[in-house]
Design a protein around this motif. Structure first.
Motif, mmCIF file in Angstrom:
data_model
loop_
_atom_site.group_PDB
_atom_site.id
_atom_site.type_symbol
_atom_site.label_atom_id
_atom_site.label_comp_id
_atom_site.label_asym_id
_atom_site.label_seq_id
_atom_site.Cartn_x
_atom_site.Cartn_y
_atom_site.Cartn_z
ATOM 1 N N LEU A 1 0.810 -1.214 0.000
ATOM 2 C CA LEU A 1 0.000 0.000 0.000
ATOM 3 C C LEU A 1 0.840 1.260 0.000
ATOM 4 O O LEU A 1 0.482 2.265 -0.597
ATOM 5 C CB LEU A 1 -0.924 -0.009 1.225
ATOM 6 N N ARG A 2 1.944 1.228 0.717
ATOM 7 C CA ARG A 2 2.827 2.401 0.794
ATOM 8 C C ARG A 2 4.261 1.961 0.479
ATOM 9 O O ARG A 2 4.567 0.782 0.495
ATOM 10 C CB ARG A 2 2.794 3.015 2.200
ATOM 11 N N ASP A 3 5.138 2.918 0.208
ATOM 12 C CA ASP A 3 6.537 2.611 -0.069
ATOM 13 C C ASP A 3 6.621 1.548 -1.173
ATOM 14 O O ASP A 3 7.274 0.514 -1.040
ATOM 15 C CB ASP A 3 7.219 2.114 1.218
ATOM 16 N N ILE B 1 7.313 -19.598 11.553
ATOM 17 C CA ILE B 1 6.701 -18.882 10.436
ATOM 18 C C ILE B 1 7.816 -18.111 9.728
ATOM 19 O O ILE B 1 8.587 -17.402 10.373
ATOM 20 C CB ILE B 1 5.608 -17.898 10.911
ATOM 21 N N ALA B 2 7.919 -18.269 8.421
ATOM 22 C CA ALA B 2 8.939 -17.567 7.640
ATOM 23 C C ALA B 2 8.266 -16.631 6.652
ATOM 24 O O ALA B 2 7.285 -17.007 5.997
ATOM 25 C CB ALA B 2 9.840 -18.564 6.921
ATOM 26 N N ILE B 3 8.788 -15.404 6.549
ATOM 27 C CA ILE B 3 8.227 -14.395 5.647
ATOM 28 C C ILE B 3 9.258 -14.075 4.567
ATOM 29 O O ILE B 3 10.378 -13.659 4.868
ATOM 30 C CB ILE B 3 7.852 -13.113 6.416
ATOM 31 N N LYS B 4 8.853 -14.281 3.317
ATOM 32 C CA LYS B 4 9.732 -13.981 2.188
ATOM 33 C C LYS B 4 9.193 -12.777 1.438
ATOM 34 O O LYS B 4 8.014 -12.742 1.083
ATOM 35 C CB LYS B 4 9.809 -15.192 1.249
ATOM 36 N N CYS B 5 10.044 -11.790 1.210
ATOM 37 C CA CYS B 5 9.650 -10.574 0.493
ATOM 38 C C CYS B 5 10.297 -10.536 -0.888
ATOM 39 O O CYS B 5 11.176 -11.348 -1.202
ATOM 40 C CB CYS B 5 10.036 -9.335 1.292
ATOM 41 N N ARG B 6 9.873 -9.599 -1.703
ATOM 42 C CA ARG B 6 10.395 -9.455 -3.065
ATOM 43 C C ARG B 6 11.897 -9.217 -3.054
ATOM 44 O O ARG B 6 12.622 -9.658 -3.952
ATOM 45 C CB ARG B 6 9.661 -8.308 -3.770
ATOM 46 N N GLU B 7 12.379 -8.503 -2.047
ATOM 47 C CA GLU B 7 13.808 -8.321 -1.810
ATOM 48 C C GLU B 7 14.127 -8.770 -0.390
ATOM 49 O O GLU B 7 13.220 -9.054 0.394
ATOM 50 C CB GLU B 7 14.197 -6.846 -2.025
ATOM 51 N N LYS B 8 15.381 -8.838 -0.039
ATOM 52 C CA LYS B 8 15.786 -9.356 1.266
ATOM 53 C C LYS B 8 15.174 -8.561 2.413
ATOM 54 O O LYS B 8 15.123 -7.331 2.373
ATOM 55 C CB LYS B 8 17.310 -9.324 1.392
ATOM 56 N N ALA B 9 14.701 -9.274 3.433
ATOM 57 C CA ALA B 9 14.170 -8.628 4.631
ATOM 58 C C ALA B 9 15.279 -7.832 5.311
ATOM 59 O O ALA B 9 16.459 -8.210 5.264
ATOM 60 C CB ALA B 9 13.618 -9.680 5.583
ATOM 61 N N ARG B 10 14.908 -6.717 5.934
ATOM 62 C CA ARG B 10 15.893 -5.848 6.591
ATOM 63 C C ARG B 10 15.476 -5.603 8.032
ATOM 64 O O ARG B 10 14.286 -5.440 8.348
ATOM 65 C CB ARG B 10 16.000 -4.529 5.829
ATOM 66 N N GLU B 11 16.470 -5.581 8.910
ATOM 67 C CA GLU B 11 16.216 -5.535 10.350
ATOM 68 C C GLU B 11 15.534 -4.256 10.818
ATOM 69 O O GLU B 11 14.849 -4.240 11.834
ATOM 70 C CB GLU B 11 17.531 -5.733 11.122
ATOM 71 N N GLU B 12 15.702 -3.153 10.086
ATOM 72 C CA GLU B 12 15.142 -1.876 10.557
ATOM 73 C C GLU B 12 13.629 -1.778 10.363
ATOM 74 O O GLU B 12 12.984 -0.873 10.892
ATOM 75 C CB GLU B 12 15.818 -0.686 9.871
ATOM 76 N N TYR B 13 13.039 -2.716 9.587
ATOM 77 C CA TYR B 13 11.600 -2.696 9.368
ATOM 78 C C TYR B 13 10.897 -3.656 10.315
ATOM 79 O O TYR B 13 11.523 -4.563 10.879
ATOM 80 C CB TYR B 13 11.268 -3.052 7.918
ATOM 81 N N GLU B 14 9.601 -3.447 10.459
ATOM 82 C CA GLU B 14 8.827 -4.315 11.336
ATOM 83 C C GLU B 14 8.076 -5.362 10.513
ATOM 84 O O GLU B 14 7.416 -5.042 9.530
ATOM 85 C CB GLU B 14 7.818 -3.507 12.153
ATOM 86 N N TYR B 15 8.189 -6.606 10.947
ATOM 87 C CA TYR B 15 7.472 -7.727 10.349
ATOM 88 C C TYR B 15 6.636 -8.365 11.456
ATOM 89 O O TYR B 15 7.138 -8.586 12.571
ATOM 90 C CB TYR B 15 8.452 -8.750 9.771
ATOM 91 N N SER B 16 5.378 -8.632 11.173
ATOM 92 C CA SER B 16 4.513 -9.177 12.224
ATOM 93 C C SER B 16 3.650 -10.309 11.694
ATOM 94 O O SER B 16 3.370 -10.401 10.493
ATOM 95 C CB SER B 16 3.636 -8.083 12.820
ATOM 96 N N SER C 1 6.499 0.189 7.939
ATOM 97 C CA SER C 1 7.588 1.157 7.903
ATOM 98 C C SER C 1 7.224 2.228 8.927
ATOM 99 O O SER C 1 6.266 2.975 8.731
ATOM 100 C CB SER C 1 7.727 1.776 6.509
ATOM 101 N N GLY C 2 7.960 2.278 10.034
ATOM 102 C CA GLY C 2 7.529 3.115 11.148
ATOM 103 C C GLY C 2 6.255 2.512 11.725
ATOM 104 O O GLY C 2 6.184 1.315 12.005
#
Length: 450
Positions: A335-337, A359-374, A433-434
Motif C-alpha cells: 500500500l505504501r513505499d 513462520i517464515a516471511i519472504k519478500c520481493r527483496e531481502k528482509a531488513r532488520e530496521e523494518y517491522e514484520y509481524s 515502515s515506522g
C-alpha cells in the motif's frame, strides 16, 4: 518548444497510449485467459446469503447472481456490515457540507440504507431479508483485532455503539465479539446453501475484515463446507477500464491470478446486465462520487473466486522448504513505499517442530532488520478459539520475548513455543515502515497435520 522537445513529448504520449492499450486489452472478452466459467446452480440457490461491507457492494458483486436466484425460485438474504457513513467526500459532494458533524455522517448512513433497500427491491430481494448491522464504517479491521473486546469510537458518528434504530442488534457496542455474535445468529437462523462475501485479498480494510469475520463464523459453526463465492471490489487499478463496458468480462485482477485462488466468470444475460446497471444507478450518493468506478462492474460477467484452506505440516528434514509454503501474496501490491521490495511480502511458510511453530516471511527483496514484520494468529481446538497471538520482529528484537527471530538468506524466520493444544490456525502476516502498514497477506485457515 523546440522540434526535439516536441518529438520527445510525442514519443512519450505514444508509449503511454500503447501501455494503456496493452493493460486494458486484458479485460476484453476475446482475450484468452485461464479463467473458468461457472453457471447458475439451482441447488445452491435455495437460501443465498450475501454479505457486504458497505451499501452497494452486494449489487456491484452479485447484482446478476441475485436476479438468477430469484428467477430459479430461491431466496436471497443480504447482510450489510456498515452503513458506509464515514465517507467524508460523499457528505461533501452530496450535501455541500465541508466540515461534517456526526449528525451529517448519520444522515449519510440512513441515506445509503434507503438506496440499498430500493436497489435490492428492484432486483427482487424482500425488504425483510435485508439486514443492517450498523458497525462503524472504516472500523471493521480494528474490530477484527485491536478492538475485538474494547469498544471503538466511530470516525463518522463518534459513537462507540450503533446509533441506528434499525440495527440488527440495538445499540450494539463496536467490538469484534459482537460482530461474530450477530453473524453467528444470522447464519444459524438462515442455514444458507450459498454464502457470497469478500475475498481475503481485498485491499479495503472493511472488505478483508468482513472476509475474516465470515470465514471465522462459518468455521466455528462447522459450516465451512457450505459453497462460498468470494468477490473482489477494491484492488489497485481494477477493474479497467473505469467506465460502463457491458460487452466486457469482469476478469480477475492480474496480480491475483497466481496466488491460490481459483477464479470463475459468472455469465449474465443482456437483460440482467441492463437491470444490474439500473440498480447500481440507484446508489445516488455514491454515483456523485465514483460513478465510473461503480459502472465498471456492470459487465456481462461477474467474478467469483474459491480460496481453499491450507495445511500446517510437521517439520521433516527430507522436505523441500517450498513444501512448507502456506500463503502466496501478490507482488508489488504494498500500500505504501511501493518500490521497497523488502516490505513487499510474496510468500509465507510455516511448520511445527514438537511444540514450536516456525513462520517464515519472504519478500520481493531481502528482509531488513530496521523494518517491522509481524504475524497475527488465532488458534482453534475443536472449532473453538483458544488463543490469539501477535509476534513482532524489528531491530533484531522480537515480542513476545519467548519467540526467536532471525534473517537468513533474506528470509525472516520467527519461531515460538505454542502453549495451547490446537488443531487449526487462522493466520496473516504484515510489514510496517515506522507505524505505517505497508503490506498485508490474506488471512488463511490452516489445518494442523498430526
Amino acid at each position: 518548444m523546440t522540434r526535439k522537445v516536441k518529438y520527445a513529448v510525442i514519443l512519450l504520449l505514444v508509449v503511454f497510449l500503447l501501455f494503456t492499450l496493452i493493460e486494458i486489452s486484458g479485460y476484453y472478452y476475446g482475450k484468452k485467459r485461464v479463467v473458468k466459467k461457472i453457471y447458475p446452480i439451482p441447488s445452491m440457490y435455495q437460501r443465498v446469503l450475501i454479505i457486504a461491507p458497505h451499501p452497494d457492494d452486494e449489487t456491484l458483486a452479485a447484482g446478476g447472481l441475485i436476479q438468477d436466484v430469484v428467477k430459479f425460485g430461491g431466496e436471497v438474504k443480504v447482510v450489510v456490515m456498515t452503513n458506509g457513513d464515514s465517507f467524508k467526500r460523499a457528505v461533501v459532494e452530496n450535501y455541500g457540507i465541508f466540515d461534517p458533524t456526526p449528525q451529517d455522517f448519520l444522515r449519510l448512513g440512513y441515506e445509503r440504507q434507503k438506496e440499498t433497500l430500493s436497489a435490492l427491491k428492484y432486483l427482487g430481494v424482500k425488504k425483510e431479508n435485508i439486514i443492517f448491522l450498523g458497525y462503524p464504517d472504516k472500523g471493521l479491521a480494528a474490530l477484527w483485532w485491536q478492538n475485538f473486546e474494547k469498544p471503538l469510537l466511530s470516525y463518522g458518528t463518534k459513537k462507540t455503539c450503533s446509533p441506528y434504530v434499525n440495527s440488527y442488534s440495538k445499540c450494539a457496542k463496536h467490538i469484534g465479539k459482537n460482530v461474530l455474535k450477530d453473524l453467528k445468529s444470522i447464519i444459524e437462523g438462515y442455514n444458507p446453501t450459498l454464502v457470497v462475501y469478500p475475498h481475503p485479498n481485498e485491499l479495503h480494510p472493511d472488505h478483508w475484515a468482513t472476509n475474516s469475520f465470515v470465514k471465522y463464523t462459518l468455521y466455528t459453526l462447522k459450516k465451512d463446507q457450505i459453497p462460498q463465492f468470494l468477490y473482489i471490489v477494491h484492488r489497485n487499478d481494477w477493474p479497467l477500464p473505469l467506465l460502463k463496458q457491458p460487452h466486457l468480462n469482469l476478469n480477475p485482477p492480474p496480480s491475483l491470478l497466481k496466488t491460490g485462488t481459483e477464479w470463475h466468470l459468472y455469465p449474465l444475460s443482456k437483460e440482467e446486465v441492463e437491470k444490474k446497471g439500473k440498480a447500481i444507478a440507484m446508489y445516488k450518493t455514491q454515483m456523485k462520487v465514483m460513478k465510473d468506478f461503480l459502472l465498471a462492474f456492470d459487465r456481462k460477467t461477474e467474478l467469483y473466486g474459491f480460496y481453499s484452506n491450507g495445511k500446517l505440516k510437521k517439520y521433516n528434514k527430507n522436505l523441500n522448504f517450498e513444501e512448507y509454503k502456506i500463503i502466496l501474496d501478490p507482488v508489488k501490491d504494498n500500500l505504501r513505499d511501493y518500490e521497497n521490495g523488502s516490505l513487499d511480502i510474496i510468500a509465507v511458510y510455516g511448520y511445527m517442530k514438537d511444540d514450536v511453530m516456525t513462520i517464515a516471511i519472504k519478500c520481493r527483496e531481502k528482509a531488513r532488520e530496521e523494518y517491522e514484520y509481524s504475524v497475527n494468529i488465532i488458534f482453534f481446538e475443536d472449532y473453538k478459539e483458544v488463543k490469539r497471538q501477535s509476534i513482532k520482529f524489528k531491530n533484531k528484537k522480537i515480542f513476545p520475548l519467548k519467540a526467536k527471530g532471525f534473517i537468513k538468506n533474506g528470509i525472516l524466520y520467527i519461531s515460538f513455543p505454542v502453549d495451547k493444544e490446537f488443531d487449526a490456525i487462522y493466520l496473516s502476516a504484515s510489514t510496517f515502515s515506522g507505524k505505517k502498514l505497508v503490506d498485508k497477506t490474506a488471512w488463511k485457515l490452516l489445518k494442523k497435520i498430526q
